[in-house]
Write an enzyme that holds these catalytic residues in place. Structure first.
Site, mmCIF file in Angstrom:
data_model
loop_
_atom_site.group_PDB
_atom_site.id
_atom_site.type_symbol
_atom_site.label_atom_id
_atom_site.label_comp_id
_atom_site.label_asym_id
_atom_site.label_seq_id
_atom_site.Cartn_x
_atom_site.Cartn_y
_atom_site.Cartn_z
ATOM 1 N N PRO A 1 -27.845 -43.740 -68.524
ATOM 2 C CG PRO A 1 -26.728 -42.814 -66.700
ATOM 3 C CD PRO A 1 -26.678 -42.916 -68.184
ATOM 4 N N GLY B 1 -31.505 -38.158 -65.165
ATOM 5 C CA GLY B 1 -31.451 -36.757 -65.569
ATOM 6 C C GLY B 1 -30.779 -36.518 -66.904
ATOM 7 C CG LEU B 2 -27.463 -38.071 -67.957
ATOM 8 C CD1 LEU B 2 -26.254 -38.961 -68.185
ATOM 9 C CD2 LEU B 2 -27.031 -36.601 -67.983
ATOM 10 C CB ALA C 1 -32.652 -40.962 -75.814
ATOM 11 C CG ASP D 1 -36.364 -34.176 -70.959
ATOM 12 O OD1 ASP D 1 -36.201 -32.985 -70.659
ATOM 13 O OD2 ASP D 1 -36.226 -35.112 -70.151
HETATM 14 C C1 MEV Z 1 -37.006 -33.907 -66.620
HETATM 15 O O1 MEV Z 1 -35.917 -34.379 -67.431
HETATM 16 C C2 MEV Z 1 -37.133 -32.423 -66.766
HETATM 17 C C3 MEV Z 1 -38.334 -31.796 -66.058
HETATM 18 O O2 MEV Z 1 -38.281 -30.401 -66.324
HETATM 19 C C4 MEV Z 1 -39.642 -32.374 -66.545
HETATM 20 C C5 MEV Z 1 -39.947 -31.976 -67.992
HETATM 21 O O3 MEV Z 1 -39.480 -30.955 -68.489
HETATM 22 O O4 MEV Z 1 -40.743 -32.712 -68.615
HETATM 23 C C6 MEV Z 1 -38.239 -31.985 -64.555
#
Ligand code: MEV
Length: 338
Positions: A112, A116-117, A122, A164
């Site tokens: 999604p 947050g995934l 990706a 990420d």
């Molecule tokens: C976002 O998935 C993670 C954060 O730490 C931002 C980042 O690390 O680029 C909030």
């Protein structure tokens, strides 16, 4: 035609703090974005986004982001998805030294968007891999990760860490601290993910933490404490046997650290009522620990539980739109067809 895919991720620990040089431990999960790239004879870019948890759309433009197409979907959605695709195309053109290369691109994803995934990372990682291969300039995983970070950095106005993109490119469990990025050995953890059906605005959430951190010493210390949790969590994982199922003692301590991390993220203002309610539902069901994952504001939580209890509890939690188990994905970006 070239097809590449790359995994999404959950943060075991360390989101937000990682933006300020503290460490983080993201873990790749078996949910992937797949990008199909076919070279065109002109310099146009045509993008079909089949499933990004939004209505599919198709757009065609000249490869210049100034000349955005007129399409029948909200501009914000097009911008969000297209910004990352544009940035991936620019990185591939640059790597191959072919600034006018045009492509037909299809993006498919079972991660999604904005939840947050790691959906954007990706898509960028898989997009750079497929486009550079299509231009006969394949890159190794670390170079894909480096270029994907540059792409995210541009799209997010400098508000991005390497976590990420490195995790998506390399797969498995990774440790990121500033420019230091490495894979870790770690056992398979029993992740359960709850999704509230919504999304957070990463840029705004990161900016909010930045403001608090520069204004208040206690907020800066809170960010530092998240770093401390990550360091201790990393030691626990390094000492665990990656070949065996993790024991109760390890899961109990990791879970305790996750709970603590969530509390600090909540204090920094990046949780939400829906995320908190899902976290509490998981804890009350007996999960070892639970926390939000990613930027927060809405989206997903991750809990540790090898029994079905947390999944069942989340299914019956009003705020939870979807719940699923996620296996650790030890493979990062990979070519599916070339
Ligand atoms: C976002 O998935 C993670 C954060 O730490 C931002 C980042 O690390 O680029 C909030």
């Amino acid at each position: 035609m070239t097809i590449s895919s790359a995994p999404g991720k959950v943060y075991l620990f360390g989101e937000h703090a990682v933006v300020y040089g503290e460490p983080a431990v993201p873990c790749a999960i078996e949910r992937r974005a797949t990008v199909t790239v076919e070279r065109r004879s002109d310099n146009h870019i045509r993008v079909e986004a089949r499933d990004l948890s939004l209505d599919g759309f198709t757009v065609e433009y000249t490869g210049d982001t100034e000349h955005r197409p007129d399409v029948d979907v909200p501009t914000a959605l097009v911008d969000a998805a297209m910004g990352y695709v544009d940035a991936a195309v620019e990185q591939a053109r640059d790597a191959a030294d072919m600034p006018d290369a045009g492509f037909d691109i299809i993006v498919e994803s079972d991660i999604p968007l904005g939840a947050g995934l790691g959906s954007s990372a990706a898509v960028v990682v898989a997009g750079i891999d497929a486009a550079t291969r299509e231009l006969n300039t394949p890159l190794d995983c670390r170079e894909v990760a480096r270029r994907a970070y540059n792409a995210e950095y541009d799209v997010q106005d400098g508000q991005a860490s390497r976590a990420d993109t490195f995790c998506s490119a390399m797969g498995g469990v990774v440790y990121v601290e500033g420019d230091e990025c490495r894979r870790m050995t770690a056992p398979n953890l029993p992740f359960v993910i709850g999704f509230d059906g919504g999304a957070g605005d990463t840029g705004e959430l990161v900016a909010g933490v930045r403001r608090l951190r520069s204004e208040y010493d206690f907020a800066a210390k809170t960010v530092g404490s998240i770093g401390e949790i990550v360091r201790q969590g990393e030691t626990l994982l390094q000492n665990a046997n990656p070949e065996t199922t993790p024991g109760q003692a390890l899961l109990t301590e990791l879970g305790q650290f996750m709970d603590f991390d969530h509390g600090l993220l909540e204090a920094l203002g990046v949780s939400s009522r829906t995320l908190d309610n899902m976290v509490w539902a998981a804890r009350e069901a007996g999960a070892y620990g639970a926390k939000l994952t990613g930027a927060g504001g809405g989206g997903c939580i991750v809990a540790l539980d090898e029994t079905p209890e947390t999944e069942t509890a989340l299914e019956y939690t009003a705020e939870c739109h979807d719940v699923f188990r996620a296996e650790l994905d030890r493979t990062g970006v990979r070519v599916e067809e070339n």
